[in-house]
Structure formats: C-alpha cells, structure tokens
Motif scaffolding. Structure first.
Motif, PDB file in Angstrom:
ATOM      1  N   ALA A   1       0.828  -1.213   0.000  1.00 21.32           N
ATOM      2  CA  ALA A   1       0.000   0.000   0.000  1.00 21.32           C
ATOM      3  C   ALA A   1       0.858   1.257   0.000  1.00 21.32           C
ATOM      4  O   ALA A   1       0.442   2.299   0.503  1.00 21.32           O
ATOM      5  CB  ALA A   1      -0.943  -0.007   1.203  1.00 21.32           C
ATOM      6  N   PHE A   2       2.044   1.163  -0.576  1.00 20.47           N
ATOM      7  CA  PHE A   2       2.998   2.282  -0.521  1.00 20.47           C
ATOM      8  C   PHE A   2       2.429   3.562  -1.141  1.00 20.47           C
ATOM      9  O   PHE A   2       2.599   4.656  -0.611  1.00 20.47           O
ATOM     10  CB  PHE A   2       4.297   1.884  -1.229  1.00 20.47           C
ATOM     11  N   SER A   3       1.735   3.426  -2.248  1.00 20.96           N
ATOM     12  CA  SER A   3       1.235   4.606  -2.951  1.00 20.96           C
ATOM     13  C   SER A   3       0.145   5.339  -2.172  1.00 20.96           C
ATOM     14  O   SER A   3      -0.166   6.499  -2.468  1.00 20.96           O
ATOM     15  CB  SER A   3       0.695   4.206  -4.328  1.00 20.96           C
ATOM     16  N   HIS A   4      -0.425   4.686  -1.174  1.00 22.10           N
ATOM     17  CA  HIS A   4      -1.485   5.300  -0.379  1.00 22.10           C
ATOM     18  C   HIS A   4      -0.939   6.040   0.847  1.00 22.10           C
ATOM     19  O   HIS A   4      -1.684   6.782   1.491  1.00 22.10           O
ATOM     20  CB  HIS A   4      -2.481   4.236   0.087  1.00 22.10           C
ATOM     21  N   LEU A   5       0.335   5.825   1.183  1.00 26.44           N
ATOM     22  CA  LEU A   5       0.898   6.413   2.391  1.00 26.44           C
ATOM     23  C   LEU A   5       1.182   7.905   2.196  1.00 26.44           C
ATOM     24  O   LEU A   5       1.808   8.310   1.224  1.00 26.44           O
ATOM     25  CB  LEU A   5       2.184   5.684   2.780  1.00 26.44           C
ATOM     26  N   LYS A   6       0.748   8.712   3.149  1.00 22.82           N
ATOM     27  CA  LYS A   6       0.970  10.150   3.127  1.00 22.82           C
ATOM     28  C   LYS A   6       2.226  10.552   3.893  1.00 22.82           C
ATOM     29  O   LYS A   6       2.725  11.675   3.749  1.00 22.82           O
ATOM     30  CB  LYS A   6      -0.238  10.871   3.718  1.00 22.82           C
ATOM     31  N   CYS A   7       2.730   9.642   4.730  1.00 23.00           N
ATOM     32  CA  CYS A   7       3.978   9.874   5.453  1.00 23.00           C
ATOM     33  C   CYS A   7       4.570   8.519   5.815  1.00 23.00           C
ATOM     34  O   CYS A   7       3.918   7.486   5.626  1.00 23.00           O
ATOM     35  CB  CYS A   7       3.746  10.719   6.713  1.00 23.00           C
ATOM     36  N   ALA A   8       5.787   8.537   6.309  1.00 22.43           N
ATOM     37  CA  ALA A   8       6.445   7.284   6.662  1.00 22.43           C
ATOM     38  C   ALA A   8       5.693   6.595   7.803  1.00 22.43           C
ATOM     39  O   ALA A   8       5.317   7.241   8.786  1.00 22.43           O
ATOM     40  CB  ALA A   8       7.883   7.552   7.083  1.00 22.43           C
TER      41      ALA A   8
END
Length: 352
Positions: free
Chosen positions: A282-289
């Motif tokens: 779900a990397f593309s959905h992350l807004k921050c680390a």
C-alpha cells in the motif's frame, strides 16, 4: 445476543468450562493449574468440576511435559498446556518448534497436533528480564504455529474456544495486565475466528495497529487525538499468525497513515512485519512514513522506577501521532492514573 460483564480471567475460565463440557478429550495441564489462585483466576474450580484426571498440575519439566502434551494430541486428545510466564516456555522450544509445528507437514497432512499452549506475557511487579518478556514475534516466525493475542474478555473466550477446536498447535498469549479488565461477553455460545483482526474504533485520518494490552493504550491515544479533530482508526490485531493483512491494508488505504504498537521489542518484531506489509502492498497510499512504538532494545527491567520509562504508554503513541500529523504536542491530562509504579492504570477497567 444477551450480554453480561465478565473479567478477562472469568471469560477464560468460562471458555474452559464450555470446551471441557462439550469434549471429553479436552484437558488442562500446567504448573499451578489446580492451585487455589488458578493462574490469575483463569482455572479456578476446574478440578472440582472435571476431576484430577482432566485438570493436572505438572512438574518443573517444561520440555518433557510439552512433549507429553504433543503425544497426547497426536493420539486424539486436545490438551491446553499453561506456562505461567512465556519465559518458562523457552525450555520447551524444541518441542514446540521442531515437533508440534512440524508433524502435520512432515507426514503429509495425515497427523494433526490440536494443542493449545497458554503463555502469560507482559510487565509488572518487578518480574524483570527473565519473567516479563513478550516473545510473540519469535513464535509467529515459525510456520505451523498459530499465534493469538486477545485483548477483551469477549475475544479471550471466543478465541480460546476456537484455539481449542483448531487442529493446529496454537500459541495463546495473555498479557497479565488484562486479566482484571472487564467487558461484555455473550451468554449464548459463540466463538471468534482465528486470523481476523477487530476494528476497535473507526477513523479516517490515522491507523493504529496494536497488539494485546497496547490496544487499550491506542484507544486512549485516539481519545486525545479526537480533541484535536483527528479521527483515529484502531485495529486490534488479535492474531499474529494468521495475519489479517486485508483489514490492515484497507485501513491504511483509507487513512494514509500507519502507526504500529506492540508489547514486544521494536527491533525484528511484529511491528516490523506489519510495516513491511503496508509498504510493500500500500505504498502509494501512504501520506507519510509509517512508524512504530514498542520496547527499546534492552532487556526488560526489574526496577519499578525504570519500568515506567521503559514501557511505552498512550502518551508515547500520542507524541508519535502528533509528529506524523504535524500537530503541536502537549502532555495530555491523565485522570485516574495509578499512584503506584508498574501496575495497571485504574482507568483501564472496560468495557472496550
């Protein structure tokens, strides 16, 4: 369903009564099981109800007795073996990892080991480096073992019943600070499936994935964040293996932010696995680390004074969440907090 309030310990005890009444092959064994104190109250009255042949004490021989339990499971019994501390089970790692976890695989599915091993984890009362560890990540690393960590009385009963009825070896971990937590438990028969997480609170701005007792700290964190206008979703993992990746990913895709908190060490732990799942899928959905809050890389302390700085609490989750959301951090008010060191916060009485 009709509900009533039970403690976590009473819910465990009730699960035993139900399972042992329904199936005469279920028996309970462990150091101190028939003792009047009954493993934090979880086995009280079982010997009187089911007799000494089904409720057994055992010698201080963890490896040997785990082997006996495995042998009886292979012959059709459904043993529940209890170690009063997870640390004691380390003496039986060979039996659990090399025997119980492997038989079904090595014999092409012809044999099963329907064994439950209850292990008490967590902090408190100066137990120190050899009596207060949380080693769930170690067990979850092994294919063939299922690993369960209930938080609420409802889940404690439902998950224990499912574990006893499962044909695989199940490691059932109970945090010692949960045994007196209260909550609603149905009067009717029910069970909770293994490998399915629980959304303890819904939200859209931040996901907190938590294990065991840390779910209670996560819920308090969510209350503090709500005062700043943040809607936090709290996922009580309940099972480490099988891992409910679907529930985790659905939440992360919705909120875009992930904070994981575990009762064990941060390094090489369950929290690392959950972060890996989120970043891989779900990397593309992350807004921050994504971030973690867990134990520092040091043995668990004996000193009550040191323990209060060693173990993370809600305020530590709150601080990390504020960093992730770029919010100002101020120490929140903590009403009803305990005046004693290293004992449960009095506000955590349930229901949750």
């Amino acid at each position: 369903m009709s509900q009533r309030e039970l403690t976590f310990a009473q819910a465990i005890n009730e699960a035993f009564v139900e399972a042992m009444t329904q199936d005469e092959n279920v028996y309970v064994i462990g150091e101190g099981v028939p003792d009047p104190k009954g493993i934090f109250g979880t086995t009280l009255g079982l010997r009187e109800k089911f007799g000494s042949k089904r409720v057994l004490d055992m010698p201080v021989a963890e490896n040997g007795m785990t082997g006996v339990a495995i042998g009886s499971a292979l012959m059709g019994m459904r043993p529940v073996l209890t170690h009063q501390r997870v640390d004691f089970a380390l003496l039986a790692m060979d039996q659990m990892v090399n025997q119980a976890a492997k038989w079904h695989y090595m014999f092409g599915g012809q044999l099963a080991v329907p064994l439950v091993i209850r292990l008490i984890i967590g902090r408190g009362w100066g137990q120190g480096p050899q009596h207060s560890q949380s080693l769930q990540s170690w067990f979850a690393h092994v294919p063939g073992l299922k690993v369960v960590m209930p938080t609420t009385p409802h889940d404690a009963k439902g998950l224990l019943l499912s574990s006893i009825r499962d044909n695989n070896p199940v490691i059932f971990l109970e945090h010692r600070w949960l045994h007196n937590v209260t909550g609603s438990v149905p009067i009717e028969n029910y069970s909770v499936p293994l490998g399915r997480a629980r959304v303890a609170r819904e939200g859209k701005d931040l996901t907190i994935v938590s294990t065991s007792y840390m779910t209670l700290e996560a819920l308090r964190t969510a209350q503090w964040l709500e005062l700043q206008g943040i809607e936090t979703e709290v996922i009580d993992l309940r099972s480490l293996r099988p891992l409910d990746t679907e529930t985790i990913l659905n939440s992360v895709k919705k909120t875009g932010r992930l904070l994981v908190t575990d009762t064990s060490w941060q390094a090489y732990g369950a929290s690392a696995e959950i972060l890996a799942v989120a970043t891989e899928q779900a990397f593309s959905h992350l807004k921050c680390a994504p971030c973690r809050v867990a134990l520092p890389d040091a043995p668990t302390p004996t000193s009550h004074a040191v323990a209060q700085y060693y173990y993370p609490r809600a305020v530590d989750l709150y601080r990390k969440a504020c960093e992730m959301l770029t919010l100002p951090f101020e120490n929140p008010e903590e009403p009803l907090s305990s005046t004693q060191l290293d004992v449960p916060d009095k506000s955590f009485t349930g229901p949750f």
